[in-house]
Design an enzyme around this catalytic site. Sequence first.
Site, PDB file in Angstrom:
ATOM      1  N   ILE A  82     -50.556  43.662 156.837  1.00  0.00           N
ATOM      2  CA  ILE A  82     -51.929  43.205 156.666  1.00  0.00           C
ATOM      3  C   ILE A  82     -52.707  44.218 155.828  1.00  0.00           C
ATOM      4  O   ILE A  82     -52.865  45.370 156.219  1.00  0.00           O
ATOM      5  CB  ILE A  82     -52.626  42.999 158.028  1.00  0.00           C
ATOM      6  CG1 ILE A  82     -51.780  42.092 158.924  1.00  0.00           C
ATOM      7  CG2 ILE A  82     -54.022  42.419 157.815  1.00  0.00           C
ATOM      8  CD1 ILE A  82     -51.424  40.753 158.304  1.00  0.00           C
ATOM      9  N   LYS A  83     -53.174  43.738 154.697  1.00  0.00           N
ATOM     10  CA  LYS A  83     -53.905  44.595 153.763  1.00  0.00           C
ATOM     11  C   LYS A  83     -55.399  44.509 154.083  1.00  0.00           C
ATOM     12  O   LYS A  83     -55.970  43.417 154.139  1.00  0.00           O
ATOM     13  CB  LYS A  83     -53.630  44.128 152.329  1.00  0.00           C
ATOM     14  CG  LYS A  83     -53.908  45.148 151.250  1.00  0.00           C
ATOM     15  CD  LYS A  83     -53.391  44.600 149.925  1.00  0.00           C
ATOM     16  CE  LYS A  83     -53.639  45.563 148.784  1.00  0.00           C
ATOM     17  NZ  LYS A  83     -53.234  44.936 147.498  1.00  0.00           N
ATOM     18  N   ILE A  84     -56.010  45.661 154.296  1.00  0.00           N
ATOM     19  CA  ILE A  84     -57.401  45.728 154.742  1.00  0.00           C
ATOM     20  C   ILE A  84     -58.162  46.727 153.878  1.00  0.00           C
ATOM     21  O   ILE A  84     -57.674  47.837 153.635  1.00  0.00           O
ATOM     22  CB  ILE A  84     -57.465  46.151 156.227  1.00  0.00           C
ATOM     23  CG1 ILE A  84     -56.837  45.055 157.102  1.00  0.00           C
ATOM     24  CG2 ILE A  84     -58.898  46.437 156.665  1.00  0.00           C
ATOM     25  CD1 ILE A  84     -56.797  45.379 158.570  1.00  0.00           C
TER      26      ILE A  84
END
Length: 217
Positions: A82-84
């Site tokens: 998950i890219k945040i």
Amino acid sequence: MKIFIDTANVEEIRKASELGVLSGVTTNPSLIAKEGRDLKEVVEEICSIVDGPISAEVISLEYEKMIEEGRELSKLHKNIVIKIPMCEEGLKAVSVLSKEGIKTNVTLIFSSMQALLAARAGATYVSPFLGRLDDIGNPGIEVVKQIADMFKIHEIKTEIIAASVRTPMHVLEAAMAGSHIATIPYKVIIQMSKHALTDIGIEKFMKDYEKAFGESK
């Protein structure tokens, strides 16, 4: 240093994968929008091509919604990361998701202090942006080196993904600075494979062979 490809173009991913050099893929909302396809559809297809970490980015900037999106995306495949974005809300989301065993990649890193915060929040990866730092006169590679040195000194296990890579020289500099990974556009991967002397050498080999044995079939 491992090589990821930075794209949401499935055909580019397929071609790069056939070279045998890819360890993962990074995408972002801009790259997904460029393809004009549904996020989940694209991510699932990418996962069927590359057996490695696939970064898919959340859209929301509120941490509760980031967590919801992250949980949903993580269900698509075991390799989803998950890219945040790097921000206060993002750090809170990373902290929650990491405790749930969900891998995260904190993006839009422009300083070593941002990278430290992301790592301590539990990020699996941090992504410093070389090219964009270069654009404002701040050598991006120096930030990558600072992060690499700091992580080594303090035995931080978070991996560094050199991002905003624009040239083969960026890749070389990232490797020499201690980055664990570089995420690279397809065109730059192809540029890395080429050299004028290689082309000249191949041409000479072919001419010598044809001179000795006739044209090859």
